[in-house]
Design an enzyme around this catalytic site. Structure first.
Site, PDB file in Angstrom:
ATOM      1  N   SER A  22      -4.402 -18.652   7.521  1.00 20.78           N
ATOM      2  CA  SER A  22      -3.245 -18.834   8.397  1.00 20.78           C
ATOM      3  C   SER A  22      -2.956 -20.319   8.512  1.00 20.78           C
ATOM      4  O   SER A  22      -3.857 -21.151   8.332  1.00 20.78           O
ATOM      5  CB  SER A  22      -3.554 -18.262   9.792  1.00 20.78           C
ATOM      6  OG  SER A  22      -2.579 -18.650  10.743  1.00 20.78           O
ATOM      7  N   TYR A  54      -8.757 -16.263  17.180  1.00 25.97           N
ATOM      8  CA  TYR A  54      -8.060 -16.001  15.914  1.00 25.97           C
ATOM      9  C   TYR A  54      -7.982 -17.280  15.077  1.00 25.97           C
ATOM     10  O   TYR A  54      -8.310 -17.272  13.882  1.00 25.97           O
ATOM     11  CB  TYR A  54      -6.659 -15.473  16.193  1.00 25.97           C
ATOM     12  CG  TYR A  54      -5.804 -15.319  14.957  1.00 25.97           C
ATOM     13  CD1 TYR A  54      -5.848 -14.163  14.199  1.00 25.97           C
ATOM     14  CD2 TYR A  54      -4.948 -16.345  14.549  1.00 25.97           C
ATOM     15  CE1 TYR A  54      -5.065 -14.020  13.059  1.00 25.97           C
ATOM     16  CE2 TYR A  54      -4.163 -16.207  13.410  1.00 25.97           C
ATOM     17  CZ  TYR A  54      -4.224 -15.044  12.672  1.00 25.97           C
ATOM     18  OH  TYR A  54      -3.446 -14.926  11.537  1.00 25.97           O
TER      19      TYR A  54
END
Length: 249
Positions: free
Chosen positions: A138, A151
């Site tokens: 990400s 996350y």
């Protein structure tokens, strides 16, 4: 990584980026096995595409991964590409005591899941021609979002682990990182229509053009990723962190 003629295993293939990648790779001439926890969504991914095969698998379950791998390789011995895409993104306030079950599930799914999946298939992949592993990280691997701290940390770990895996498998298995920026998917509630996020179709178009390059880049990063990816190298990390975390999610 070859564009066509692969047999690809892709986790998290029932929605969003995983679904779009599966369908694009199928349409380019690949066999694609998609996994996830919900059969109905996987079947929607496969609808009208005879070479997409849906299989239920929870990558948070290590025993399920082991039994799944043995059965899958018996059915698809030509498997040569593993795409670790499954992930969850809980939004949390880390400044107060809380139930840690969602944070712990995030670590198991996003980090241990890819590690266990890779371990289950690496012996087979090392023996295949044109083998590749694609790990989805990400943009938050490079600059974290405080409201998704766990996350972000798992994706930073995936980025680091992918570099080490690439070194370890040099000359045996191609290792690629795909790092999406903020994309309009349902990873978090309302994200699919959130202003300022990259439209999913545009993201996939750019990603597929990068996969088509020869050689395939070690890090598949669309142009929008540069804001986060290059923040530290360009001496603007603190400003980028502040800008990222001043925006509502």
């Amino acid at each position: 990584m070859k564009i066509s003629g692969n047999t690809i295993l892709l986790s998290g293939g029932g929605t969003g980026i995983g679904r779009e990648l599966a369908q694009r790779w199928h349409d380019a001439g690949n066999v694609v096995i998609v996994t996830g926890r919900t059969l109905a969504s996987l079947e929607e991914t496969a609808k009208g595409r005879e070479n997409i095969h849906p299989v239920v698998l929870d990558v948070a379950d290590p025993e399920a991964i082991r039994s799944f791998a043995a059965g899958l390789l018996a059915k698809f011995p030509a498997l040569n590409v593993l795409v670790n895409n499954a992930g969850v993104m809980p939004l949390e306030d880390t400044s107060v005591p809380r139930d840690l079950s969602r944070a712990e599930a995030c670590v198991v799914t996003n980090l241990l899941g890819p590690i266990r999946m890779t371990d289950a298939f690496i012996g087979h992949l090392r023996e295949q021609a044109d083998a590749a592993i694609v790990n989805v990280s990400s943009g938050l691997a490079f600059v974290p979002l405080a409201s998704a701290a766990v996350y972000s940390a798992t994706k930073a770990a995936i980025h680091s682990w992918t570099d080490s895996l690439r070194f370890a498998l040099s000359g045996k298995v191609e290792v690629i990182e795909l790092a999406p920026p903020a994309v309009q998917t349902e990873l978090t509630p309302g994200q699919s229509s959130r202003d300022g996020y990259m439209p999913l179709d545009a993201f996939i178009d750019e990603v597929m053009s990068l996969f088509a390059k020869t050689p395939t880049p070690e890090l598949i990063g669309v142009e929008r990723l540069a804001f986060l990816r290059n923040a530290e190298a360009e001496g603007r990390y603190a400003d980028t962190f502040a800008a990222l975390n001043s925006s509502p999610v």
